[in-house]
Scaffold this active site. Structure first.
Site, PDB file in Angstrom:
ATOM      1  N   GLY A 250       0.814  -1.216   0.000  1.00  0.00           N
ATOM      2  CA  GLY A 250       0.000   0.000   0.000  1.00  0.00           C
ATOM      3  C   GLY A 250       0.842   1.257   0.000  1.00  0.00           C
ATOM      4  N   ASP A 251       1.980   1.215   0.687  1.00  0.00           N
ATOM      5  CA  ASP A 251       2.884   2.370   0.711  1.00  0.00           C
ATOM      6  C   ASP A 251       3.520   2.582  -0.662  1.00  0.00           C
ATOM      7  OD1 ASP A 251       2.359   2.431   3.502  1.00  0.00           O
ATOM      8  OD2 ASP A 251       3.938   0.956   3.824  1.00  0.00           O
TER       9      ASP A 251
END
Length: 307
Positions: A250-251
């Protein structure tokens, strides 16, 4: 400059092992790397050639080890030493196998004092319209997150928020440029479990009405969708591949999206690069190299969807 905020960095100890309760378990392989959502974003931004600096806190010898690792990785950072002492946290990540799902045991880390928060806030006095601020992870102090967004808004810089629960609700009033929940986190805001894509779109529109300008929702193997402030909906399915680890995916999505937006000023290309970065991270043991992300871009197709 793209600044990232990580108030509770970690050393992440990642292992592969078949865990048998009550027995001495030995690893097949292991690695140690710096962790924390904002740090992951900065590392991916740096690998994509963007100017970034990871801001936050660190404590004790573990905190210094985090700084040293970031130096070794050529990631610019400024992790302030906590006035209350203690040690930065260690997280243990068990990589998934055919017989066991991916599992994590995350440490709590040291507490933050008001003086510490004020020092970091003061570090952002020079923010300008050309900058961006990414605020990620669990909020030990919700008022501090609100203060960060207010400082960034006053400076006219772009803001990205990747947090959950009450912290996200309280920060929506600051109208962040972009929020990035996953489907589970989005559903949890409304007490809804097991969201599907269409239900996610409906709740993303509700979050917009609460203050978010653009909503980027990750869906794991399903890719991601983006609901823009001018009510355009884009869907980018993930490409096929063997998932190795979801840590940091997600980062990486956030970093790729920001890179694409900075380079092209186009939401479609930003979403394409973001999902490419997220897929490359999932197919890697850790965060991917810039070349791995770019090699993935042509495999991502972005669809404009009517809703």
């Amino acid at each position: 400059m793209i600044y990232t905020i990580t108030t509770n960095p970690s050393l992440d100890y990642a292992v592969e092992a078949d865990l048998i309760p009550g027995r001495v378990n030995r690893t097949r392989c292991e690695s140690i790397y710096p962790g924390g959502k904002g740090i992951n974003v900065s590392l991916c931004l740096q690998r994509l050639g963007m100017e970034t600096r990871a801001l936050g806190f660190a404590a004790g010898r573990i905190g210094q080890a985090i700084r040293d690792m970031l130096d070794d990785l050529d990631c610019p950072h400024e992790l302030l030493e906590l006035s209350g002492g203690g040690q930065s946290r260690i997280n243990v990540k068990f990589r998934g196998t055919a017989s066991q799902p991916e599992t994590a045991v995350n440490g709590r880390g040291p507490g933050l004092g008001e003086a510490d928060l004020a020092r970091l806030l003061a570090r952002l006095e020079d923010l300008g319209p050309e900058d961006a601020l990414v605020i990620s992870g669990w909020a030990q102090s919700i008022p501090f997150y609100v203060s960060l967004l207010e400082r960034a808004n006053a400076a006219g810089c772009l803001t990205v928020l990747d947090c959950t629960g009450e912290a996200l609700w309280q920060c929506l009033k600051c109208r962040p440029f972009l929020i990035k929940p996953n489907l589970s986190e989005l559903g949890a805001l409304f007490g809804v479990d097991d969201l599907d894509y269409l239900e996610g779109v409906e709740l993303a529109a509700q979050v917009q009405r609460e203050g978010a300008r653009n909503v980027l929702v990750s869906m794991g193997p399903g890719g991601a969708f983006l609901l823009t402030e001018d009510q355009r909906l884009y869907l980018a399915p993930a490409c096929g591949g063997q998932a190795r680890s979801t840590v940091g995916a997600g980062d990486a999505l956030v970093a790729g999206f920001l890179t694409g937006l900075r380079q092209t000023e186009d939401f479609v290309q930003a979403l394409q690069l973001g999902v490419a970065a997220g897929c490359a991270a999932a197919f890697s043991d850790w965060l991917p190299a810039g070349e791995e992300i770019r090699d993935m871009v042509d495999k991502i197709r972005v669809e404009s969807v009517r809703f």
